[in-house]
Design an enzyme around this catalytic site. Sequence first.
Site, short mmCIF file in Angstrom:
data_model
loop_
_atom_site.label_atom_id
_atom_site.label_comp_id
_atom_site.label_asym_id
_atom_site.label_seq_id
_atom_site.Cartn_x
_atom_site.Cartn_y
_atom_site.Cartn_z
CG HIS A 156 -0.39 0.00 2.46
ND1 HIS A 156 0.07 -1.41 2.98
CD2 HIS A 156 0.22 0.48 3.41
CE1 HIS A 156 0.63 -1.48 4.05
NE2 HIS A 156 0.80 -0.15 4.53
CG HIS B 237 0.86 5.22 4.26
ND1 HIS B 237 0.20 5.06 5.40
CD2 HIS B 237 1.60 4.10 4.08
CE1 HIS B 237 0.73 4.02 6.27
NE2 HIS B 237 1.51 3.52 5.38
P1 5GP Z 1 2.07 0.12 7.46
O1 5GP Z 1 1.79 -1.27 7.05
O2 5GP Z 1 2.40 0.95 5.83
O3 5GP Z 1 3.09 0.51 8.47
O4 5GP Z 1 0.63 0.74 7.77
C1 5GP Z 1 -0.50 0.13 7.73
C2 5GP Z 1 -1.81 1.49 7.86
O5 5GP Z 1 -2.78 0.65 8.02
C3 5GP Z 1 -1.71 2.01 9.32
O6 5GP Z 1 -1.55 3.51 8.93
C4 5GP Z 1 -2.84 1.82 9.83
O7 5GP Z 1 -3.47 2.74 10.70
C5 5GP Z 1 -4.03 1.27 8.61
N1 5GP Z 1 -4.72 0.11 9.12
C6 5GP Z 1 -4.46 -0.75 9.84
N2 5GP Z 1 -5.59 -1.60 9.87
C7 5GP Z 1 -6.47 -1.09 9.49
C8 5GP Z 1 -7.83 -1.21 8.91
O8 5GP Z 1 -8.64 -2.38 9.44
N3 5GP Z 1 -8.49 -0.35 8.06
C9 5GP Z 1 -7.97 0.77 7.54
N4 5GP Z 1 -8.74 1.31 6.94
N5 5GP Z 1 -6.84 0.95 7.79
C10 5GP Z 1 -5.89 0.23 8.73
#
Ligand code: 5GP
Length: 141
Positions: free
Chosen positions: A104, A106
Amino acid sequence: MTASYDPNNIFAKILRGEMPCHKVYEDDVALAFMDIMPRVDSHVLVIPKVPARGLLDMPADALGPYMQRVQKVAAAVKAATGAEGLTIQQFNESAGGQVVFHIHFHILPRFEGVALRPHTGQMEKPEVLAANAKKISAVLA
Ligand code: 5GP
């Protein structure tokens, strides 16, 4: 060695409609939705529909179309929020800061002098996420 893709990760469940999200954009290539624990207002995530953990296991021919969607959604976030700039982040594996193992990007709208909020685990109110999603998706409609 990199671990393999887990089809039960939370974003795979969102893609399959097994978990809800505040959707901003969807087509045959990608889905964009509000981050549930936003580090700034209108923090959006863009995920591809192909299963990949991170940048390195993403099929090369799917990267171009996916990045076009990242750009499209980023432009809409900027237009909808009036942001002065954008921070765009993509993390790979735990050591790289990744928490959810479906690739993903951001998209974080930025304003001079406004810092990113720390990761507190604090969930945003659903009505705020819904309002921000509506504002951004209106630009994409
Ligand atoms: P990363 O893997 O890049 O560190 O971040 C994962 C992102 O996913 C985080 O910013 C977190 O807030 C978001 N996130 C985690 N679980 C969920 C979820 O169930 N729904 C949504 N919409 N975002 C999520």
